[in-house]
Enzyme design. Sequence first.
Site, short mmCIF file in Angstrom:
data_model
loop_
_atom_site.label_atom_id
_atom_site.label_comp_id
_atom_site.label_asym_id
_atom_site.label_seq_id
_atom_site.Cartn_x
_atom_site.Cartn_y
_atom_site.Cartn_z
N LYS A 18 -19.12 -8.21 6.75
CA LYS A 18 -17.82 -8.88 6.81
C LYS A 18 -17.74 -9.77 8.05
O LYS A 18 -17.45 -10.96 7.96
CB LYS A 18 -16.73 -7.82 6.86
CG LYS A 18 -15.36 -8.33 7.27
CD LYS A 18 -14.45 -7.17 7.69
CE LYS A 18 -13.14 -7.68 8.25
NZ LYS A 18 -12.30 -8.32 7.24
N ILE A 424 12.12 -8.70 -0.74
CA ILE A 424 11.37 -7.53 -1.21
C ILE A 424 11.20 -6.47 -0.12
O ILE A 424 10.75 -5.37 -0.38
CB ILE A 424 10.00 -7.97 -1.77
CG1 ILE A 424 10.18 -9.06 -2.82
CG2 ILE A 424 9.22 -6.82 -2.38
CD1 ILE A 424 11.08 -8.70 -4.00
N GLU A 477 10.98 -4.05 7.93
CA GLU A 477 9.72 -3.27 8.00
C GLU A 477 8.85 -3.57 9.22
O GLU A 477 7.63 -3.45 9.16
CB GLU A 477 8.89 -3.46 6.71
CG GLU A 477 9.65 -3.11 5.44
CD GLU A 477 8.84 -3.30 4.15
OE1 GLU A 477 7.61 -3.47 4.23
OE2 GLU A 477 9.45 -3.29 3.08
N ASP A 592 9.03 1.14 -3.83
CA ASP A 592 7.97 0.23 -4.27
C ASP A 592 6.89 0.95 -5.06
O ASP A 592 6.40 1.99 -4.64
CB ASP A 592 7.30 -0.42 -3.05
CG ASP A 592 8.24 -1.37 -2.32
OD1 ASP A 592 9.00 -2.07 -3.00
OD2 ASP A 592 8.19 -1.41 -1.08
N GLU A 598 -2.62 0.76 -11.26
CA GLU A 598 -3.99 0.95 -10.77
C GLU A 598 -4.80 2.01 -11.52
O GLU A 598 -5.98 1.82 -11.77
CB GLU A 598 -3.95 1.33 -9.30
CG GLU A 598 -5.17 0.89 -8.56
CD GLU A 598 -4.85 -0.23 -7.59
OE1 GLU A 598 -5.38 -0.19 -6.50
OE2 GLU A 598 -4.07 -1.13 -7.92
N HIS A 635 9.83 -2.23 -7.09
CA HIS A 635 9.15 -3.53 -7.00
C HIS A 635 7.69 -3.37 -7.41
O HIS A 635 7.05 -2.37 -7.09
CB HIS A 635 9.22 -4.06 -5.57
CG HIS A 635 8.26 -5.17 -5.30
ND1 HIS A 635 8.41 -6.43 -5.84
CD2 HIS A 635 7.11 -5.20 -4.59
CE1 HIS A 635 7.39 -7.18 -5.47
NE2 HIS A 635 6.58 -6.47 -4.70
N CYS A 637 3.96 -5.76 -7.73
CA CYS A 637 3.39 -7.01 -7.25
C CYS A 637 2.76 -7.85 -8.34
O CYS A 637 1.92 -8.67 -8.05
CB CYS A 637 2.32 -6.71 -6.22
SG CYS A 637 3.00 -5.96 -4.79
N HIS A 688 2.47 -15.99 -1.84
CA HIS A 688 1.07 -15.88 -1.44
C HIS A 688 0.52 -17.18 -0.87
O HIS A 688 -0.65 -17.27 -0.54
CB HIS A 688 0.22 -15.41 -2.61
CG HIS A 688 0.73 -14.10 -3.16
ND1 HIS A 688 1.71 -14.05 -4.12
CD2 HIS A 688 0.45 -12.83 -2.86
CE1 HIS A 688 1.99 -12.78 -4.38
NE2 HIS A 688 1.25 -12.02 -3.62
N CYS A 720 7.28 -11.20 -3.65
CA CYS A 720 6.70 -10.05 -2.95
C CYS A 720 7.23 -10.04 -1.52
O CYS A 720 8.00 -10.91 -1.14
CB CYS A 720 5.17 -10.11 -2.99
SG CYS A 720 4.37 -8.54 -2.57
N1 GLN Z 1 8.42 -3.58 0.50
C1 GLN Z 1 7.09 -4.05 0.64
C2 GLN Z 1 7.09 -5.35 1.42
O1 GLN Z 1 8.00 -6.10 1.30
C3 GLN Z 1 6.42 -4.26 -0.66
C4 GLN Z 1 4.99 -4.66 -0.48
C5 GLN Z 1 4.21 -4.77 -1.76
O2 GLN Z 1 4.77 -4.78 -2.82
N2 GLN Z 1 2.92 -4.87 -1.66
O3 GLN Z 1 6.19 -5.65 2.15
ZN ZN Z 2 4.71 -6.92 -3.94
#
Ligand code: GLN
Ligand code: ZN
Length: 748
Positions: A18, A424, A477, A592, A598, A635, A637, A688, A720
């Site tokens: 990496k 989010i 957060e 979330d 997965e 939520h 992604c 993104h 997101c």
């Molecule tokens: N609550 C998280 C954030 O806003 C959700 C992150 C995610 O869905 N990967 O970062």
């Molecule tokens: Zn997300």
Amino acid sequence: MTTTIIGFPRIGEQRELKYTTEKYFRHEISAKELEAFAKDLRQKHWQLVKEQGIDEIPSNDFSFYDTTLDTSFLLNIVPAELTTIDLSTLDKYFALARGYQGEKGDIKARPMKKWFNTNYHYIVPKIETTTQIKVNGTKIFDEYAEAKALGIETRPVILGPFTLLQISEFSEGVNREQVIQDLIAAYKEIATRLFELGAKDLQIDEPGLVKDLTAKEVAEFQAIYETLLENQSLPVLLQTYFGDVRDAYDTLVALPFEAIGLDFVEGIKNKELVKNNFPADKILYAGVVNGKNIWRNDYAQTLAFIKELAVEQIVLTTSCSLLHVPFTTENESFPAEIKEHFAFAKEKLTELLELNAILNEQGQTYLEANQALFTKERFAKNQALHDRVAQLTEADFTRTPAFEEREISQKAHFNFPVLPTTTIGSFPQTKEVKQTRAKFNRQEITQAEYDQYIADQINDWLTWQKEVGLDVLVHGEFERNDMVEYFGQNLEGYLFSQNGWVQSYGTRGVKPPIIWGDVTRKQAITVKWSSYAQSQTDQFVKGMLTGPVTILNWSFPREDISIKDSTLQIALAIQEEVLDLEKNGIQIIQIDEAALREKLPLRKSDWYSEYLDWAIPAFRLVHSKVQEKTQIHTHMCYSEFTDIIRAIDQMDADVISFEASRSNLAILDELQRQNFKTQVGPGVYDIHSPRVPSVEEITETIQTILTKVPLPKVWVNPDCGLKTRGISETRASLENMTKAVKQIRKEL
Ligand code: GLN
Ligand code: ZN
């Protein structure tokens, strides 16, 4: 009996690959230096596997980015514009993986997808009408010769044509029959050239065989290999992993493969297929050492299993490539009595050898030591918790009153305008935020100083959110490192490695925490900052949690209890947190489930019975006890849930936000068709990319949403969390988002 592995982690013991590759990306070293480094690394890994005593060593499992992309390159499956651009082969390769924008041209990165049921991502091959499949690379030959020159005989590995076809994207008008013929010819040529170089065998990976297959697909597999193996001098090991081959087994054993590799860890049903029904003239590569998890193998169990198979010629191997586990436990500082329970890639080699020794009747001491390990009590079992999980009833998974009733009373209670706006959860985790946390972790600043810093961040962003006119606020957060690690650190039963990195894509890795024991909540996790934020404003602040399925799916799970029971333990811990938030005045709580999809089984026929039937209730368990007016958000992604919409609605959340901007809102049709009850916030712009969406763009997106989803159901939010974005683009984008909403509200 002898031993082998399907593949070895290429990132290096300290993720050297990496760091070196990224240096090359930053133009700090030359291509030559990168190549030389890679050569050394390959040698180191081959030698390590050899010195451990593994009999057959794979080659061509190395990759600068992705082995599927390597295969595409080898077979000339590259876009036309790539052939004309003036870049070296290596740079073309990286261009396809990561995009290239420069004086030589503009190449878009090919999309990535999750590799079967792992957290590894492959670059999706694209077959166009202009694609001319032929052997156009030398990597597989070079690496075989490279090892040979070092005195190491290897077994070259390549992704097989059947799986390649299965995972490729096809342009319209491509003649599939022709593609298959070209692929067969190319693979034949590869085998012939390897044979001429002195190779003794070839491993062809066909994990595509473990999916649900139609008779037509099985026939296609058969037709491909009948021709491919015709007049073939090089013996072929057909390797599968990640599940059982129930649909193709009979075909598989009838074809002239020298050996067949089966996964007996995830492919439990393989046992029934093989027992008393494996051709005596073939070798079975028995994948009995788990290539995906980090626990020691239970030798007694494995040996009993092998004996039961009653197959004459067996080679012991891993269930899949060791790519999916970390390199070695040697660099971990767990106490010995913990560490001895773990086997990362290097330790799994030892396990294969010990198993082999025992089978050859020279390893009684290994067996005894292993049995002693498995009879030890690892931790004090939390019997009360086990009883609680066992005694859960339907009522524990059911929130009352029903959604429809809650929706009415919540509308009256919250009294939001139409198209309520929110985000989010996270706001930019700037360098400063991360550095401050690092300082705190190094004890360079006090708890009080750190807390003050976080509080200041929260206050700044609360003020800004109010100014810009968002309806439901978040605290941002800032205190979190990672959405799973942060929770794991506050849960009893979790362990964290220091070096347990696993490749996720390209140069990116993840370091999944380990579920060591019974999981309970040690202390309140998010209450402090959520209630602080709520105390600073009279607008509603949304509490923010990670859901149980995501916490489990992004961890190394236990093997001594089912992942269902483990998830339910986590769900009970998060339930406590939810109720605590509620008690502390938080009336909107987002849980979330970014990784819900997965562990969806590879076979559609198993989706509900083996997974969704407990994963969805596990989510409901978390919020089933909240009051009628407490609004639960979730939520995800991605929007790839058109095929599991029913399950998503059964999560019984009040609101769900998800990514939609990039998928052209295709999911909206399905929501409409299925009469989706949960209120929805399809992301109105893509977070993104640093690009700031215009008011017009967002307006248009919202209008499209409104043609499919009834107005009272729609929320407006980005797709997101914003933690990876810069501050200025975040603010500009959200300003445009709220402007767009204000305009539409006026028009309505
Ligand atoms: N609550 C998280 C954030 O806003 C959700 C992150 C995610 O869905 N990967 O970062
Ligand atoms: Zn997300």
